[in-house]
Design a protein around this motif. Structure first.
Motif, short mmCIF file in Angstrom:
data_model
loop_
_atom_site.label_atom_id
_atom_site.label_comp_id
_atom_site.label_asym_id
_atom_site.label_seq_id
_atom_site.Cartn_x
_atom_site.Cartn_y
_atom_site.Cartn_z
N MET A 81 0.83 -1.20 0.00
CA MET A 81 0.00 0.00 0.00
C MET A 81 0.86 1.25 0.00
O MET A 81 0.63 2.15 -0.79
N ASP A 82 1.83 1.31 0.87
CA ASP A 82 2.68 2.50 0.96
C ASP A 82 3.58 2.64 -0.26
O ASP A 82 3.83 3.74 -0.74
N ALA A 83 4.08 1.54 -0.77
CA ALA A 83 5.09 1.58 -1.82
C ALA A 83 4.49 1.81 -3.21
O ALA A 83 5.15 2.37 -4.07
N VAL A 84 3.25 1.39 -3.43
CA VAL A 84 2.71 1.37 -4.79
C VAL A 84 1.67 2.44 -5.05
O VAL A 84 1.68 3.08 -6.10
N LEU A 85 0.74 2.64 -4.13
CA LEU A 85 -0.38 3.54 -4.40
C LEU A 85 0.01 5.01 -4.28
O LEU A 85 0.66 5.42 -3.34
N GLN A 86 -0.41 5.76 -5.28
CA GLN A 86 -0.22 7.20 -5.25
C GLN A 86 -1.50 7.86 -4.75
O GLN A 86 -2.55 7.23 -4.67
N LYS A 87 -1.41 9.14 -4.41
CA LYS A 87 -2.53 9.85 -3.80
C LYS A 87 -3.81 9.74 -4.63
O LYS A 87 -4.88 9.47 -4.09
N HIS A 88 -3.72 9.92 -5.93
CA HIS A 88 -4.93 9.86 -6.76
C HIS A 88 -5.55 8.45 -6.76
O HIS A 88 -6.75 8.30 -6.87
N GLN A 89 -4.71 7.43 -6.61
CA GLN A 89 -5.22 6.06 -6.55
C GLN A 89 -5.94 5.80 -5.23
O GLN A 89 -6.98 5.14 -5.19
N GLU A 140 -7.42 8.10 -3.45
CA GLU A 140 -8.68 8.85 -3.55
C GLU A 140 -9.70 8.10 -4.39
O GLU A 140 -10.89 8.08 -4.07
N MET A 141 -9.25 7.44 -5.47
CA MET A 141 -10.15 6.66 -6.31
C MET A 141 -10.73 5.48 -5.52
O MET A 141 -11.93 5.21 -5.57
N LEU A 142 -9.88 4.78 -4.77
CA LEU A 142 -10.36 3.66 -3.96
C LEU A 142 -11.38 4.12 -2.93
O LEU A 142 -12.42 3.49 -2.74
N LYS A 156 -13.35 6.68 -3.12
CA LYS A 156 -14.58 7.02 -3.82
C LYS A 156 -15.37 5.76 -4.19
O LYS A 156 -16.59 5.70 -3.99
N VAL A 157 -14.70 4.76 -4.70
CA VAL A 157 -15.36 3.51 -5.06
C VAL A 157 -15.91 2.82 -3.82
O VAL A 157 -17.06 2.36 -3.80
N PHE A 158 -15.11 2.74 -2.77
CA PHE A 158 -15.58 2.09 -1.54
C PHE A 158 -16.81 2.81 -0.98
O PHE A 158 -17.71 2.18 -0.42
N GLY A 159 -16.86 4.12 -1.14
CA GLY A 159 -18.00 4.89 -0.65
C GLY A 159 -19.30 4.59 -1.38
O GLY A 159 -20.38 4.87 -0.88
N ARG A 160 -19.22 4.00 -2.55
CA ARG A 160 -20.40 3.66 -3.33
C ARG A 160 -20.92 2.25 -3.04
O ARG A 160 -22.02 1.90 -3.46
N LEU A 161 -20.15 1.45 -2.35
CA LEU A 161 -20.55 0.07 -2.08
C LEU A 161 -21.50 -0.01 -0.89
O LEU A 161 -21.47 0.83 0.01
N GLU A 162 -22.33 -1.04 -0.89
CA GLU A 162 -23.25 -1.26 0.22
C GLU A 162 -22.54 -1.81 1.46
O GLU A 162 -22.97 -1.58 2.57
N GLN A 163 -21.47 -2.54 1.24
CA GLN A 163 -20.74 -3.15 2.33
C GLN A 163 -19.94 -2.11 3.09
O GLN A 163 -19.56 -1.08 2.55
N ARG A 164 -19.67 -2.43 4.34
CA ARG A 164 -18.74 -1.61 5.11
C ARG A 164 -17.33 -2.06 4.75
O ARG A 164 -17.08 -3.24 4.53
N ILE A 165 -16.42 -1.10 4.69
CA ILE A 165 -15.05 -1.39 4.26
C ILE A 165 -14.10 -1.20 5.43
O ILE A 165 -14.16 -0.19 6.14
N ILE A 166 -13.21 -2.14 5.59
CA ILE A 166 -12.12 -2.01 6.55
C ILE A 166 -10.84 -2.08 5.74
O ILE A 166 -10.57 -3.06 5.05
N TRP A 167 -10.06 -0.98 5.80
CA TRP A 167 -8.77 -0.99 5.12
C TRP A 167 -7.78 -0.14 5.87
O TRP A 167 -8.14 0.76 6.60
N ARG A 168 -6.54 -0.51 5.72
CA ARG A 168 -5.48 0.16 6.42
C ARG A 168 -4.69 1.00 5.43
O ARG A 168 -4.36 0.55 4.33
N LEU A 169 -4.40 2.22 5.83
CA LEU A 169 -3.63 3.12 4.97
C LEU A 169 -2.62 3.87 5.82
O LEU A 169 -2.99 4.55 6.78
N ASN A 170 -1.37 3.71 5.50
CA ASN A 170 -0.31 4.47 6.15
C ASN A 170 0.09 5.57 5.20
O ASN A 170 0.70 5.32 4.17
#
Length: 75
Positions: free
Chosen positions: A45-53, A55-57, A59-73
């Motif tokens: 997560m830290d090494a690969v994802l850039q800020k815009h990515q 933000e995209m995740l 936004k997508v997670f916010g549209r899902l019915e499920q609750r999302i648990i994810w870790r971001l450093n």
């Protein structure tokens, strides 16, 4: 206590799970029948994802019915 159905995607764990903290348990149970998604890329997560990515995740997670648990450093 109702049974929680789990679909494991990825490697198997090597030891039995520990009980969840109470707040996390309530968050998961509050999802009801829609369930949760546990999103983890580990150390990538830290090494690969850039800020815009990230933000995209979010936004997508916010549209899902499920609750999302994810870790971001953030850097």
């Amino acid at each position: 206590m109702p049974q929680i159905d789990t679909k494991l995607v990825g490697p198997l764990t090597v030891k039995p799970p520990s009980p969840l903290p109470q707040d996390l348990e309530q968050f998961i149970r509050g999802a009801g029948d829609k369930g949760i998604i546990l999103f983890s890329l580990g150390t990538l997560m830290d090494a690969v994802l850039q800020k815009h990515q990230v933000e995209m995740l979010a936004k997508v997670f916010g549209r899902l019915e499920q609750r999302i648990i994810w870790r971001l450093n953030s850097k």
